[in-house]
Design an enzyme around this catalytic site. Structure first.
Site, PDB file in Angstrom:
ATOM      1  CD  GLU A  46      -2.579   1.279   3.520  1.00  0.00           C
ATOM      2  OE1 GLU A  46      -1.701   0.468   3.799  1.00  0.00           O
ATOM      3  OE2 GLU A  46      -3.403   1.823   3.076  1.00  0.00           O
ATOM      4  CD  GLU A 142      -5.128   4.782   6.356  1.00  0.00           C
ATOM      5  OE1 GLU A 142      -5.569   4.796   4.200  1.00  0.00           O
ATOM      6  OE2 GLU A 142      -4.657   3.879   6.513  1.00  0.00           O
TER       7      GLU A 142
HETATM    8  N1  CDT Z   1      -3.213   1.584   6.875  1.00  0.00           N
HETATM    9  C1  CDT Z   1      -3.662   0.607   6.905  1.00  0.00           C
HETATM   10  O1  CDT Z   1      -5.059   0.610   6.965  1.00  0.00           O
HETATM   11  N2  CDT Z   1      -3.778   0.622   8.687  1.00  0.00           N
HETATM   12  C2  CDT Z   1      -4.442  -0.384   9.537  1.00  0.00           C
HETATM   13  C3  CDT Z   1      -3.864   0.660  11.017  1.00  0.00           C
HETATM   14  C4  CDT Z   1      -4.866   0.414  11.409  1.00  0.00           C
HETATM   15  S1  CDT Z   1      -4.797   1.018  13.836  1.00  0.00           S
HETATM   16  C5  CDT Z   1      -5.579   2.840  13.077  1.00  0.00           C
HETATM   17  C6  CDT Z   1      -3.945  -1.336   9.794  1.00  0.00           C
HETATM   18  O2  CDT Z   1      -5.593  -1.991   9.715  1.00  0.00           O
HETATM   19  O3  CDT Z   1      -3.071  -2.343   9.701  1.00  0.00           O
END
Ligand code: CDT
Length: 307
Positions: A46, A142
């Site tokens: 990603e 995000e």
């Molecule tokens: N990039 C991404 O989606 N990371 C999320 C972190 C979640 S904690 C806010 C994941 O699901 O790994």
């Protein structure tokens, strides 16, 4: 047998100061190495071309937009597309997309063996928050920088099979896999950037986070009888650690390859799409066994409500 020799290409950390071109150089070297191992399809993480910038709080939209790509491929990324075409390799990769209309998405694309973009996915399950949160040990913004994807979870006929895409947090949601499962998906590619520590529960470290990651990918693969190819951006970016744990999971839910480092690393596996057939025609033969008359709440209710 319908085999795709697949490479999951994990990237080690990318620092804020690293240029797109330096990342593309690393990616090309990894693509060359994967080609040497016979791969015809490569899965990158990603937001492949930059550091995981949503950890940084920014108010200036000009500064934010520097992390986004206005076209794909573009001058910086074109050498990667050219090399993939030379090698006759398809790719999945993620990037921050800024559309001509000014919309911002966390996006992934699928290319054919001539580097034509044949599929686009925009991340639907955006994690984190939109405003600075001083109660967290680190930010995950995000919801500030992206809109939720507007393309659904399509499945494409490509590379001799039925291919789907997801991005990071999507892998934790059974709906992601099932919507693609209902289109017969045989291989789901996904990239991720997962902080090694839960920003709201510091005792939840890398071991737990890897456990939840594997659990999500393995159950998605098993319950939908498909391959899951998961590529991490890993290691310490400007002091902020991300888990590794890139995976290739077979349609029975078994991990057949897993990364050992938090650096640039390649996993290659001969993925036979016909291995999906058994699960899809027996225990997960959806047409015979699903009971949609009882599933209405899944699409009519968002949050849990006690009776
Ligand atoms: N990039 C991404 O989606 N990371 C999320 C972190 C979640 S904690 C806010 C994941 O699901 O790994």
């Amino acid at each position: 047998m319908r085999k795709i020799v697949s490479a999951v290409i994990q990237l080690g950390p990318i620092q804020k100061a690293d240029s797109r071109s330096s990342v593309v150089e690393r990616m090309i070297a990894l693509l060359d190495a994967a080609k040497k191992e016979g791969a015809t399809y490569a899965v990158f993480p990603e937001l492949t071309f930059t550091t995981f910038f949503p950890r940084w709080y920014m108010e200036d939209q000009v500064e934010v937009d520097r992390w986004f790509e206005r076209s794909m491929p573009n001058a910086a990324t074109m050498p990667l597309f050219e090399r993939a075409k030379e090698h006759g390799m398809g790719m999945y990769l993620g990037y921050a997309e800024l559309t001509p209309e000014g919309r911002h998405f966390n996006t992934s694309i699928l290319t054919d063996t001539s580097s034509n973009i044949i599929g686009k996915y925009r991340k639907i399950h955006l994690p984190g928050h939109a405003e600075y949160d001083d109660k967290r040990t680190h930010q995950h913004l995000e919801k500030r920088y992206f809109e939720p994807g507007d393309l659904g979870f399509p499945v494409w006929r490509a590379h001799g099979g039925l291919m789907g895409m997801a991005l990071c947090n999507d892998r934790r949601w059974p709906e992601t896999y099932r919507v693609m499962g209902l289109q017969g998906v045989e291989m789901i590619s996904l990239g991720f950037n997962t902080p090694s520590v839960n920003s709201q529960r510091s005792e939840e470290g890398a071991e737990d986070r890897l456990f939840h990651h594997r659990l999500s990918c393995q159950s998605g693969a098993y319950q939908n009888a498909c391959w899951v190819l998961a590529s991490a951006k890993a290691g310490v970016e400007d002091g902020h650690p991300l888990i590794g744990g890139s995976l290739i999971v077979d349609p029975n839910g078994h991990i057949v390859a897993e990364s050992k480092t938090e650096d640039d690393e390649i996993l290659v596996h001969d993925c036979d799409l016909d291995q999906c057939n058994f699960g899809k025609t027996t225990i997960f033969d959806f047409a015979r066994h699903r009971r949609i008359e009882h599933y209405g709440l899944i699409t009519s209710r968002v949050g849990a409500e006690a009776p």
